[in-house]
Design an enzyme around this catalytic site. Structure first.
Site, mmCIF file in Angstrom:
data_model
loop_
_atom_site.group_PDB
_atom_site.id
_atom_site.type_symbol
_atom_site.label_atom_id
_atom_site.label_comp_id
_atom_site.label_asym_id
_atom_site.label_seq_id
_atom_site.Cartn_x
_atom_site.Cartn_y
_atom_site.Cartn_z
ATOM 1 N N GLU A 103 0.839 -1.200 0.000
ATOM 2 C CA GLU A 103 0.000 0.000 0.000
ATOM 3 C C GLU A 103 0.871 1.246 0.000
ATOM 4 O O GLU A 103 1.936 1.282 0.626
ATOM 5 C CB GLU A 103 -0.917 -0.011 1.224
ATOM 6 C CG GLU A 103 -1.964 1.093 1.248
ATOM 7 C CD GLU A 103 -2.993 0.853 2.354
ATOM 8 O OE1 GLU A 103 -3.483 -0.296 2.467
ATOM 9 O OE2 GLU A 103 -3.287 1.796 3.106
ATOM 10 N N ASP A 105 0.170 5.351 0.629
ATOM 11 C CA ASP A 105 -0.897 6.192 1.187
ATOM 12 C C ASP A 105 -0.601 7.677 1.170
ATOM 13 O O ASP A 105 0.454 8.121 1.645
ATOM 14 C CB ASP A 105 -1.120 5.847 2.672
ATOM 15 C CG ASP A 105 -1.749 4.487 2.898
ATOM 16 O OD1 ASP A 105 -2.286 3.920 1.952
ATOM 17 O OD2 ASP A 105 -1.697 4.013 4.047
ATOM 18 N N GLU A 107 -2.926 10.508 3.091
ATOM 19 C CA GLU A 107 -4.107 10.761 3.915
ATOM 20 C C GLU A 107 -4.060 12.207 4.395
ATOM 21 O O GLU A 107 -3.026 12.659 4.905
ATOM 22 C CB GLU A 107 -4.178 9.814 5.116
ATOM 23 C CG GLU A 107 -4.500 8.383 4.745
ATOM 24 C CD GLU A 107 -4.725 7.509 5.970
ATOM 25 O OE1 GLU A 107 -5.791 6.903 6.092
ATOM 26 O OE2 GLU A 107 -3.798 7.443 6.806
#
Length: 289
Positions: A103, A105, A107
């Site tokens: 993953e 990311d 955010e």
């Protein structure tokens, strides 16, 4: 914060990036993304040129890409929730599936009016994360669209904002550190309530009287290897061609200067310096970060 020379460099870089994208067309959201949850709170508009996600006290919303990718240069323009966004998280990331997932990311952690967003980044390899770095941005991400990019090739992962690199994660398999290179990933995004942890560790709660909260997306561009039935679209293409040059792209001196600028003035947390969190020793990749 930045000197006039750095500001001039930034202006020049933005102009160069804009010229390099001439003739590149953003993909249509109808063709590339599936709305995954939200019961109408996620909407594709303007003949597929704009996508919005909304959050209220009953539900958030999200979408994911139809395609899976194994390496790529992914760009997306986002305009984040304005005003009092405390408790909200806008997540934009690539992820594979399964217990040992990979993953990458972005955010965006909301905050009370007048306070800056926190850009939270993380990388998971084979189900292991704990590689957080956090930044303030050098602009208000709610006033206009800005481009958030991931370069993911066999050499490295680079997070960029408006073409300026903010973080890298090198392939260091030579010293036993897993690197995402075998599991195709889809693009995901969601807007959701995380007031149990997102703003000041959960001290500031979501003010539902300000709902609905809305984030907007446009200009999705993917120069990437699409995987279908186990076969990559890049398998028969040369990395040296213009369209696939990102496959072998490495850091140059200009990128390193921009990275140092961002990390000096805008980084607010780096797991590679958190000795309290890792009292037995920092993760091995930190020695070469």
């Amino acid at each position: 914060m930045a000197s006039s020379s750095l500001i001039s460099m930034k202006t020049l870089l933005v102009l160069l990036l804009a010229s390099s994208l001439m003739g590149t067309f953003a993909s249509n959201f109808y063709q590339n993304f599936e709305l995954t949850f939200g019961d109408g709170r996620a909407k594709i508009q303007n003949n597929g040129e704009l996508l919005t996600l909304s959050l209220d006290k009953y539900s958030g919303s999200g979408f994911k890409s139809y395609n899976e990718y194994l390496f790529g240069k992914i760009d997306m323009d986002l305009k984040l929730v304005p005003g009092n966004s405390a408790g909200t998280v806008t997540a934009y990331y690539l992820s594979s599936l399964g217990p040992t997932w990979d993953e990458i990311d972005f955010e965006f952690l909301g905050n009370i009016s007048g306070q800056p967003y926190i850009l939270h980044t993380n990388i998971f390899t084979q189900g292991k994360g704990n590689r957080e770095q956090q930044f303030y941005l050098w602009f208000d991400p709610t006033k206009a669209f800005h481009t958030y990019s991931v370069l993911w090739n066999p050499l490295q992962i680079v997070f960029s904002v408006d073409g300026i690199p903010i973080r890298t994660f090198k392939n260091q398999e030579s010293i036993g550190i897993p690197f995402p290179k075998n599991q195709p990933m889809r693009i995901y995004s969601s807007l959701w309530n995380a007031d149990d942890w997102a703003t000041r560790g959960g001290l500031v709660k979501t003010n539902w009287s300000d709902a609905p909260f809305t984030a907007s997306y446009r200009n999705f561009i993917a120069n990437a290897c699409v995987v279908s039935s186990g076969t990559s679209s890049c398998a028969s293409n040369s990395p040296s061609s213009l369209s696939n040059a990102w496959l072998t792209q490495d850091f140059d001196s200009s990128n390193r200067r921009w990275l140092r600028w961002v990390q000096k003035y805008f980084m607010i947390y780096n797991y590679c310096t958190d000795l309290k969190r890792f009292p037995q020793g920092l993760p091995p990749e930190c020695s070469r970060a």
